[in-house]
Design a protein around this motif. Structure first.
Motif, PDB file in Angstrom:
ATOM      1  N   GLN A   1      -3.471  -9.917 -16.883  1.00  0.00           N
ATOM      2  CA  GLN A   1      -4.180  -8.877 -16.690  1.00  0.00           C
ATOM      3  C   GLN A   1      -4.505  -8.483 -14.966  1.00  0.00           C
ATOM      4  N   VAL A   2      -3.296  -8.480 -14.536  1.00  0.00           N
ATOM      5  CA  VAL A   2      -3.263  -8.024 -13.024  1.00  0.00           C
ATOM      6  C   VAL A   2      -2.707  -6.724 -12.695  1.00  0.00           C
ATOM      7  N   ASP A   3      -2.519  -6.035 -13.961  1.00  0.00           N
ATOM      8  CA  ASP A   3      -1.795  -4.474 -13.609  1.00  0.00           C
ATOM      9  C   ASP A   3      -1.047  -4.254 -12.834  1.00  0.00           C
ATOM     10  N   GLY A   4      -0.013  -5.291 -12.484  1.00  0.00           N
ATOM     11  CA  GLY A   4       1.115  -4.870 -11.549  1.00  0.00           C
ATOM     12  C   GLY A   4       0.801  -5.027 -10.261  1.00  0.00           C
ATOM     13  N   ARG A   5      -0.374  -5.430  -9.880  1.00  0.00           N
ATOM     14  CA  ARG A   5      -0.907  -5.966  -8.372  1.00  0.00           C
ATOM     15  C   ARG A   5       0.064  -7.044  -7.953  1.00  0.00           C
ATOM     16  N   SER A   6       0.181  -7.035  -6.743  1.00  0.00           N
ATOM     17  CA  SER A   6       0.887  -8.287  -5.985  1.00  0.00           C
ATOM     18  C   SER A   6      -0.006  -9.318  -5.662  1.00  0.00           C
ATOM     19  N   TRP A   7       0.428 -10.722  -5.470  1.00  0.00           N
ATOM     20  CA  TRP A   7      -0.108 -11.594  -5.268  1.00  0.00           C
ATOM     21  C   TRP A   7      -1.143 -11.479  -4.056  1.00  0.00           C
ATOM     22  N   ARG A   8      -0.502 -10.574  -3.035  1.00  0.00           N
ATOM     23  CA  ARG A   8      -1.385 -10.340  -1.928  1.00  0.00           C
ATOM     24  C   ARG A   8      -2.530  -9.416  -2.188  1.00  0.00           C
ATOM     25  N   ASP A   9      -2.626  -8.500  -3.025  1.00  0.00           N
ATOM     26  CA  ASP A   9      -3.624  -7.902  -3.414  1.00  0.00           C
ATOM     27  C   ASP A   9      -4.698  -8.661  -4.041  1.00  0.00           C
ATOM     28  N   LEU A  10      -4.023  -9.615  -4.736  1.00  0.00           N
ATOM     29  CA  LEU A  10      -5.074 -10.239  -5.454  1.00  0.00           C
ATOM     30  C   LEU A  10      -6.034 -11.491  -4.559  1.00  0.00           C
ATOM     31  N   VAL A  11      -5.103 -11.705  -3.483  1.00  0.00           N
ATOM     32  CA  VAL A  11      -5.840 -12.921  -2.884  1.00  0.00           C
ATOM     33  C   VAL A  11      -6.667 -12.311  -1.536  1.00  0.00           C
ATOM     34  N   SER A  12      -6.349 -11.096  -1.367  1.00  0.00           N
ATOM     35  CA  SER A  12      -6.973 -10.578  -0.222  1.00  0.00           C
ATOM     36  C   SER A  12      -8.478 -10.784  -0.152  1.00  0.00           C
ATOM     37  N   GLY A  13      -9.058 -11.125   0.884  1.00  0.00           N
ATOM     38  CA  GLY A  13     -10.519 -11.545   0.972  1.00  0.00           C
ATOM     39  C   GLY A  13     -10.946 -13.009   0.559  1.00  0.00           C
TER      40      GLY A  13
END
Length: 453
Positions: free
Chosen positions: A186-198
């Motif tokens: 369910q990541v909607d195409g987001r990169s791993w960098r987007d997912l772990v930012s913050g």
């Protein structure tokens, strides 16, 4: 050429076997020290990384060197040779050169195209030089290899094709540990960098792989905490990524707070035991913990994967992830392979041309001796020759000999550069009845350990 490589890597051995043979720089230095007393190995370089152990050598005899190399690897890893043998590969002459060029170009890495191996080979070569274990043969080979590696990354897109171990690992972990609750699938195409930012990460270790991990995470917007047994090293790495350093005693407390743990210490035993992670899990209120273990031997007890909320990625799982993505890199790999093929051919041609040089030198030395002997006889028969005439006769004789030898010596160098060039060198020796001892006397300095020409 007389180059041999013996070793094992992730391509020939399971992770468990690689763990058993993992060597630190001290152990590698001890192997290099042993080369000084070897009978069949003249020069050596030991390449020891988290997923390979290789001994490169300039050898006097093939079979004797194979036996010595195998004994060295067994002795210094503590693994009986009969247990190592199923995983060992041996390459010789051009195949050894080709293998090294593939390695430095990132083609033989677990993550195709990664650049860290280039620095690791450079460091292995530096250590061998410092130990006095390299001479002309391996110095020329490794200098050429490092240039080939740089060319591969400069002239192709292999860097974009092959992701670093850290990137592959984080891409594996990110969907499960993302702080904003994104779930696998369910990541909607987001990169791993987007997912772990913050998010927040604890990096245990301060070596080159840990530095790579810290910088990669910091670039992705992750807060980095560094723990290391040497506080100064932790401080240095932490400051380079605007993070903070903590002593190893703070690791249990930091595990309560971070989203991901990355460990690569180079220790010989488990650094993050099961009990430590289990206690942290009970205090995390169900928050997932991602663990990326980049060490060989493993830093983290593999059984932590059984704990609720813990997601573990190690070198074995990363190899599987890279295999699944292998089709994407095909074009870039072919570009680098073409460079390697050209470079191996050029290197082999140059070495074959050099091989005939001692024979040519021996021929010219013999010719000079003949000239000197005949001029001496002339002076005995014609003692009344004035100096001017004597000098002119001497110069004329030398010109005649030089002109007679010029074409055959130039041509034999050209012919010797061909794959079957050894036969032309042999023919030159036979035609002029050259003394093999004279040729060996010329060639011997080139094989002297420590000759850095």
């Amino acid at each position: 050429m007389s180059v041999l490589v013996m070793g094992l890597s992730h391509r020939s051995a399971p992770v468990e076997a690689l763990e058993d043979v993992a060597l630190g720089s001290d152990a590698a230095a001890k192997i290099l020290d042993e080369v000084h007393t070897a009978s069949h190995i003249c020069e050596a370089v030991v390449v020891a990384t988290c997923n390979r152990l290789e001994l490169y050598a300039d050898v006097a005899t093939f079979h004797g060197a194979v036996e010595e190399a195998g004994a060295m690897l067994s002795s210094h890893t503590g693994v009986p040779l009969e247990l190592l043998t199923p995983y060992l590969y041996v390459h010789y002459d051009e195949r050894a050169v080709s293998h090294l060029f593939h390695v430095v170009s990132g083609l033989d890495s677990m993550v195709v195209g990664e650049t860290q191996i280039l620095g690791q080979v450079r460091e292995a070569f530096r250590l061998a030089q410092t130990s006095g274990a390299t001479g002309r043969v391996l110095s020329e080979l490794f200098q050429s290899a490092l240039r080939v590696g740089k060319r591969a990354h400069a002239e192709t897109d292999i860097d974009t094709a092959g992701r670093s171990l850290v990137t592959v690992g984080m891409a594996t972990l990110a969907p499960a540990i993302a702080p904003d609750g994104w779930a696998i699938g369910q990541v909607d195409g987001r990169s791993w960098r987007d997912l772990v930012s913050g998010s927040r990460a604890l990096v245990v270790g301060a070596g080159s792989m840990s530095a790579l991990a810290a910088s990669t995470l910091a670039d992705a917007g992750v807060e980095v905490v560094v723990a290391n047994r040497t506080p100064e090293h932790a401080e240095r790495l932490a400051s380079s990524v605007n993070g903070r350093a903590v002593p190893m005693s703070r690791v249990p407390a930091e595990l309560d707070q971070v989203d991901v743990l990355i460990s690569c210490t180079g220790a010989t035993g488990v650094v993050i035991p099961y009990d430590l992670v289990e206690e942290a899990v009970t205090r995390r209120d169900g928050r997932p913990l991602g663990i990326l273990d980049l060490a060989l031997p493993h830093d983290v007890d593999a059984s932590v994967v059984e704990l609720p909320g813990v997601v573990l990625a190690d070198l074995s799982t990363l190899a599987e992830a890279q295999d699944a993505d292998g089709g994407v890199v095909a074009d870039h790999v072919e570009d680098v392979r073409a460079i390697v093929v050209d470079e191996v051919s050029a290197y082999a041609t140059a070495r074959r041309s050099e091989r005939v040089a001692p024979t040519v030198v021996a021929l010219r030395t013999m010719a000079d001796d003949v000239v000197e002997a005949e001029l001496s006889r002339m002076e005995g028969r014609l003692p009344d020759l004035d100096e001017r005439t004597r000098a002119e006769v001497s110069a004329t004789v030398r010109r005649v000999v030089d002109k007679l030898l010029h074409s055959p010596t130039v041509r034999v160098k050209e012919l010797a550069a061909q794959p079957d060039g050894a036969s032309y060198e042999t023919a030159l020796r036979e035609l002029f009845a050259l003394d093999h001892r004279a040729i060996e006397a010329v060639a011997k300095p080139d094989r002297k350990r420590g000759d850095q020409e």
